[in-house]
Design a protein around this motif. Structure first.
Motif, PDB file in Angstrom:
ATOM      1  N   LEU A   1      -1.195  14.224 130.354  1.00 51.26           N
ATOM      2  CA  LEU A   1       0.244  14.514 130.806  1.00 51.26           C
ATOM      3  C   LEU A   1       0.242  15.493 131.925  1.00 51.26           C
ATOM      4  O   LEU A   1       1.041  15.290 132.821  1.00 51.26           O
ATOM      5  N   HIS A   2      -0.803  16.507 131.923  1.00 49.78           N
ATOM      6  CA  HIS A   2      -0.731  17.665 133.059  1.00 49.78           C
ATOM      7  C   HIS A   2      -1.175  16.862 134.291  1.00 49.78           C
ATOM      8  O   HIS A   2      -0.669  17.297 135.235  1.00 49.78           O
ATOM      9  N   SER A   3      -2.186  15.916 134.130  1.00 48.31           N
ATOM     10  CA  SER A   3      -2.756  15.399 135.432  1.00 48.31           C
ATOM     11  C   SER A   3      -1.594  14.498 136.136  1.00 48.31           C
ATOM     12  O   SER A   3      -1.667  14.330 137.330  1.00 48.31           O
ATOM     13  N   LYS A   4      -0.722  14.030 135.140  1.00 40.11           N
ATOM     14  CA  LYS A   4       0.506  13.013 135.717  1.00 40.11           C
ATOM     15  C   LYS A   4       1.564  13.864 136.323  1.00 40.11           C
ATOM     16  O   LYS A   4       2.778  13.170 136.491  1.00 40.11           O
TER      17      LYS A   4
ATOM     18  N   PHE B   1       3.567  16.155 134.202  1.00 40.10           N
ATOM     19  CA  PHE B   1       4.476  16.332 133.143  1.00 40.10           C
ATOM     20  C   PHE B   1       4.328  17.978 132.976  1.00 40.10           C
ATOM     21  O   PHE B   1       3.374  18.467 132.971  1.00 40.10           O
ATOM     22  N   ILE B   2       5.699  18.566 132.672  1.00 40.26           N
ATOM     23  CA  ILE B   2       5.635  19.974 132.503  1.00 40.26           C
ATOM     24  C   ILE B   2       5.170  20.242 131.106  1.00 40.26           C
ATOM     25  O   ILE B   2       6.081  20.613 130.155  1.00 40.26           O
TER      26      ILE B   2
ATOM     27  N   PHE C   1      11.388  25.052 131.755  1.00 37.87           N
ATOM     28  CA  PHE C   1      10.913  24.897 130.507  1.00 37.87           C
ATOM     29  C   PHE C   1       9.809  24.088 130.468  1.00 37.87           C
ATOM     30  O   PHE C   1       9.251  23.391 131.523  1.00 37.87           O
ATOM     31  N   VAL C   2       8.929  24.192 129.169  1.00 40.67           N
ATOM     32  CA  VAL C   2       7.647  23.749 129.279  1.00 40.67           C
ATOM     33  C   VAL C   2       7.566  22.973 127.688  1.00 40.67           C
ATOM     34  O   VAL C   2       7.966  23.830 126.811  1.00 40.67           O
ATOM     35  N   VAL C   3       7.164  21.845 127.469  1.00 40.77           N
ATOM     36  CA  VAL C   3       7.077  21.050 126.334  1.00 40.77           C
ATOM     37  C   VAL C   3       5.759  21.326 125.884  1.00 40.77           C
ATOM     38  O   VAL C   3       4.632  21.006 126.461  1.00 40.77           O
ATOM     39  N   ILE C   4       5.744  21.566 124.224  1.00 44.21           N
ATOM     40  CA  ILE C   4       4.327  21.965 123.787  1.00 44.21           C
ATOM     41  C   ILE C   4       4.316  20.989 122.643  1.00 44.21           C
ATOM     42  O   ILE C   4       5.291  20.373 122.061  1.00 44.21           O
ATOM     43  N   ASP C   5       3.107  20.976 121.827  1.00 46.58           N
ATOM     44  CA  ASP C   5       2.963  20.162 120.513  1.00 46.58           C
ATOM     45  C   ASP C   5       3.042  18.625 120.777  1.00 46.58           C
ATOM     46  O   ASP C   5       4.002  17.941 120.540  1.00 46.58           O
ATOM     47  N   PHE C   6       1.865  18.022 120.769  1.00 45.34           N
ATOM     48  CA  PHE C   6       1.517  16.651 121.168  1.00 45.34           C
ATOM     49  C   PHE C   6       0.560  15.929 120.117  1.00 45.34           C
ATOM     50  O   PHE C   6       0.591  14.567 120.374  1.00 45.34           O
TER      51      PHE C   6
END
Length: 416
Positions: free
Chosen positions: A169-172, A174-175, A249-254
């Motif tokens: 997700l980070h490479s794509k 996504f925050i 904002f940043v989203v966590i927990d996946f």
């Protein structure tokens, strides 16, 4: 289970050889016999192996078990922690450990730093070792699981899965926090300078924040994934916003993410949406309604055609991230680890308790999340006392003050 690495400096290379041998032997043996530990460790003399076993047992990194046929040893969660930390220390990704940041449903969060002094976050997965006594009673899979279930193995799989999700997700773009390293049941990631959205009461642009959160849910689904736990506890609000393009904002927990091909995908998608709507409605007094007079469909909320996204109307696959990480439900040919899936499925359906209300996840045939004007559940009488106890546990973990003990399952308990 509290992270305690105070004895790390006193362990020798031989001690870690034996500790790793117990870990390897545990893959095929519930109790690892001493002879097998010696064989796997590669130690020259059995006396050296016995000395290391004695030292490890004294600091509770392994525990002796008397079996019907033979005596042997089992790896403890403390020993599992030591192996994971040692691996990261050897790779120079971690240099020092700080205090507890938070305690989650199935994880503990610590502040750490690298050799350059850069602050980072360490997430330690502890499936089957719930952090709160009050949550333990609602864990269905704890009651269903048999004695042979290896929670360390499942925790390691969950950590590896989350690291894969975050890396992709980070490479794509996504925050999400940038992941740096993963070892066994631990994930090292970027530290976010902010606070959980659950504490948010004022914001400079509430409509934009609402729309950006809804767009994140939709963008993730269009890429093939559904978060399954998208709520105010897993969204960090930044203290400083860089520019107007920064959503703040940043989203966590996946680890509980699923594919949009999952049989319950629509239910979990709408539940994520409803969690955000509920928070904004109750805490920020923002409850937009759909307006057919508006033509703009590039966002959601006031000023846009739709108030919130819907799975059947808005989700349109444009990427295959679910296939790349083999998310649950993306293909019948790749079911993944069934034991992990069973445990994570209970994480998706945990009893979720917010500050002022509580609700339990409903089944597929429920219309709980589909009604715009449903009746709010009455708050349980025990919710306040449970929340207060959990807050005291977190304070005791952070400050080290308090009569904090653990039961046999590793659950934190405050004694009067």
């Amino acid at each position: 289970m509290k992270l305690d690495i105070g004895h790390m400096r006193y362990l020798t290379a031989d001690d870690f050889k034996v500790l790793k041998a117990v870990e390897q032997g545990s893959k095929n043996h519930e109790v690892v016999p001493t002879s097998l530990i010696h064989q796997i460790s590669g130690m020259r003399a059995i006396s050296g192996t016995n000395r290391a076993i004695g030292d490890l047992a004294k600091v509770k990194l392994i525990s002796r078990v008397r079996n019907a046929k033979y005596d042997g040893y089992k790896l403890t969660f403390n020993g599992f922690d030591y192996l994971a930390v040692k691996s990261m220390l050897n790779k120079d990704t971690v240099y020092s450990f700080g205090s507890t940041i938070g305690v989650g449903k199935e994880s503990d969060i610590y502040q750490v730093s690298d050799k350059n002094g850069v602050a980072k976050v360490m997430k330690i997965h502890r499936l089957g070792r719930t952090s709160f006594r009050t949550v333990k009673n609602n864990r269905d899979y704890l009651k269903r699981s048999n004695q042979g279930t290896n929670w360390m193995h499942l925790s390691s799989l969950a950590a590896n899965k989350e690291y894969q999700f975050m890396s992709l997700l980070h490479s794509k773009g996504f925050i999400v926090p940038e992941p740096f390293d993963s070892s066994r049941h631990m994930v090292l990631m970027e530290r976010i300078d902010g606070f959980p959205m659950r504490n948010l009461r004022k914001h400079r642009n509430i409509p934009k924040l609402y729309s950006d959160l809804m767009l994140f849910i939709l963008k993730l689904a269009n890429s093939g994934l559904i978060h399954c736990d998208f709520n105010e506890f897993n969204i960090m609000i930044k203290n400083d916003v860089e520019d107007s393009t920064d959503c703040g904002f940043v989203v966590i927990d996946f680890p509980q993410c699923i594919s949009i091909e999952h049989r319950d995908a629509e239910f979990y998608f709408q539940r994520d949406v409803e969690c955000i709507r509920r928070f904004f409605r109750k805490k920020l007094k923002y409850d937009p309604k759909p307006d057919v007079a508006m033509l703009d469909e590039s966002g959601f909320g006031d000023g846009y055609r739709y108030a919130y996204p819907e799975f059947g109307r808005d989700v349109c696959r444009c990427d295959n991230l679910d296939e790349l990480v083999q998310a649950s439900g993306f293909s019948k040919k790749h079911p993944g680890d069934r034991s992990l899936e069973e445990a994570v499925d209970s994480m998706r359906n945990h009893e979720y308790v917010s500050d002022e209300e509580s609700y339990s996840s409903q089944g597929e045939d429920s219309d709980y999340y589909n009604s715009d004007d449903y009746e709010e559940d009455e708050e349980a009488e025990t919710t306040d006392s449970e929340d207060d106890e959990n807050e005291r546990i977190i304070e005791a973990l952070t400050t080290g003050v308090g009569n904090l003990k653990m039961d046999k399952l590793g659950n934190y308990i405050l004694e009067d």
